[in-house]
Scaffold this motif. Structure first.
Motif, mmCIF file in Angstrom:
data_model
loop_
_atom_site.group_PDB
_atom_site.id
_atom_site.type_symbol
_atom_site.label_atom_id
_atom_site.label_comp_id
_atom_site.label_asym_id
_atom_site.label_seq_id
_atom_site.Cartn_x
_atom_site.Cartn_y
_atom_site.Cartn_z
ATOM 1 N N LEU A 29 0.883 -1.407 0.028
ATOM 2 C CA LEU A 29 0.076 0.038 0.079
ATOM 3 C C LEU A 29 0.954 1.524 -0.173
ATOM 4 O O LEU A 29 0.548 1.850 -0.792
ATOM 5 N N PRO A 30 1.819 1.418 0.803
ATOM 6 C CA PRO A 30 2.431 2.643 0.668
ATOM 7 C C PRO A 30 3.417 2.638 -0.472
ATOM 8 O O PRO A 30 3.372 4.103 -1.053
ATOM 9 N N ILE A 31 3.719 1.959 -1.064
ATOM 10 C CA ILE A 31 4.726 1.965 -2.354
ATOM 11 C C ILE A 31 3.825 2.219 -3.537
ATOM 12 O O ILE A 31 3.990 2.952 -4.167
ATOM 13 N N SER A 32 2.348 1.496 -3.361
ATOM 14 C CA SER A 32 1.428 2.173 -4.380
ATOM 15 C C SER A 32 1.141 3.504 -4.373
ATOM 16 O O SER A 32 0.919 4.230 -5.383
ATOM 17 N N ILE A 33 0.828 3.938 -3.242
ATOM 18 C CA ILE A 33 0.517 5.429 -3.063
ATOM 19 C C ILE A 33 1.598 6.112 -3.481
ATOM 20 O O ILE A 33 1.398 7.182 -4.278
ATOM 21 N N GLY A 34 2.936 5.850 -3.247
ATOM 22 C CA GLY A 34 3.883 6.772 -3.817
ATOM 23 C C GLY A 34 4.059 6.552 -5.280
ATOM 24 O O GLY A 34 4.472 7.558 -5.972
ATOM 25 N N LEU A 35 4.014 5.383 -5.723
ATOM 26 C CA LEU A 35 3.859 5.471 -7.242
ATOM 27 C C LEU A 35 2.748 6.334 -7.779
ATOM 28 O O LEU A 35 3.283 6.678 -9.020
ATOM 29 N N ILE A 36 1.686 6.169 -7.351
ATOM 30 C CA ILE A 36 0.540 6.939 -7.912
ATOM 31 C C ILE A 36 1.025 8.461 -7.854
ATOM 32 O O ILE A 36 0.795 9.331 -8.750
ATOM 33 N N VAL A 37 1.284 8.935 -6.512
ATOM 34 C CA VAL A 37 1.774 10.258 -6.436
ATOM 35 C C VAL A 37 2.931 10.712 -7.582
ATOM 36 O O VAL A 37 2.920 11.823 -8.220
ATOM 37 N N LEU A 38 4.045 9.808 -7.623
ATOM 38 C CA LEU A 38 4.925 9.965 -8.776
ATOM 39 C C LEU A 38 4.314 10.105 -10.069
ATOM 40 O O LEU A 38 4.982 11.322 -10.781
ATOM 41 N N ILE A 39 3.675 9.302 -10.352
ATOM 42 C CA ILE A 39 2.776 9.501 -11.699
ATOM 43 C C ILE A 39 2.119 10.619 -11.963
ATOM 44 O O ILE A 39 2.216 11.459 -12.945
ATOM 45 N N ILE A 40 1.459 11.056 -10.900
ATOM 46 C CA ILE A 40 0.587 12.267 -10.881
ATOM 47 C C ILE A 40 1.752 13.786 -11.151
ATOM 48 O O ILE A 40 1.441 14.597 -11.815
ATOM 49 N N VAL A 41 2.439 13.503 -10.278
ATOM 50 C CA VAL A 41 3.299 14.894 -10.237
ATOM 51 C C VAL A 41 4.419 14.742 -11.527
ATOM 52 O O VAL A 41 4.353 16.207 -12.187
ATOM 53 N N ALA A 42 4.798 13.894 -12.051
ATOM 54 C CA ALA A 42 5.584 13.907 -13.505
ATOM 55 C C ALA A 42 4.515 14.138 -14.480
ATOM 56 O O ALA A 42 5.263 14.920 -15.342
ATOM 57 N N THR A 43 3.402 13.693 -14.512
ATOM 58 C CA THR A 43 2.551 14.053 -15.791
ATOM 59 C C THR A 43 1.974 15.718 -15.702
ATOM 60 O O THR A 43 2.195 16.091 -16.561
ATOM 61 N N LEU A 44 1.644 16.167 -14.297
ATOM 62 C CA LEU A 44 1.492 17.544 -14.104
ATOM 63 C C LEU A 44 2.777 18.602 -14.551
ATOM 64 O O LEU A 44 2.582 19.400 -15.107
ATOM 65 N N LEU A 45 4.089 17.779 -13.966
ATOM 66 C CA LEU A 45 5.042 18.608 -14.369
ATOM 67 C C LEU A 45 5.246 18.604 -15.910
ATOM 68 O O LEU A 45 5.834 19.796 -16.824
ATOM 69 N N GLN A 46 4.897 17.657 -16.584
ATOM 70 C CA GLN A 46 5.293 17.758 -18.148
ATOM 71 C C GLN A 46 4.299 18.403 -18.840
ATOM 72 O O GLN A 46 4.302 19.073 -19.893
ATOM 73 N N LEU A 47 2.824 18.509 -18.518
ATOM 74 C CA LEU A 47 1.695 19.084 -18.894
ATOM 75 C C LEU A 47 2.108 20.658 -18.633
ATOM 76 O O LEU A 47 1.909 21.390 -19.764
ATOM 77 N N ARG A 48 2.715 20.968 -17.769
ATOM 78 C CA ARG A 48 3.212 22.361 -17.343
ATOM 79 C C ARG A 48 4.068 22.766 -18.172
ATOM 80 O O ARG A 48 4.231 24.059 -18.896
ATOM 81 N N ARG A 49 5.042 21.896 -18.448
ATOM 82 C CA ARG A 49 6.171 22.334 -19.514
ATOM 83 C C ARG A 49 5.818 22.540 -20.809
ATOM 84 O O ARG A 49 6.188 23.257 -21.553
#
Length: 53
Positions: A29-49
């Motif tokens: 569960l903690p690793i899954s939550i961390g991976l989901i947060v990583l996916i969201i943050v990386a996607t938002l940073l890419q969309l922002r760029r």
């Protein structure tokens, strides 16, 4: 392909295989939550760029 796309792709595969093979281990569960947060943050940073071009 830049680093954000590769990072999201690897995180999605890691999340998939973690859910597929890890089962109900206590660290899933903690690793899954961390991976989901990583996916969201990386996607938002890419969309922002790409929207600033």
């Amino acid at each position: 392909m830049n680093r954000s796309y590769v990072l999201v792709l690897l995180a999605v595969f890691a999340l998939f295989f973690l859910q597929l093979y890890a089962g109900d281990l206590p660290f899933v569960l903690p690793i899954s939550i961390g991976l989901i947060v990583l996916i969201i943050v990386a996607t938002l940073l890419q969309l922002r760029r790409t929207s600033n071009r």
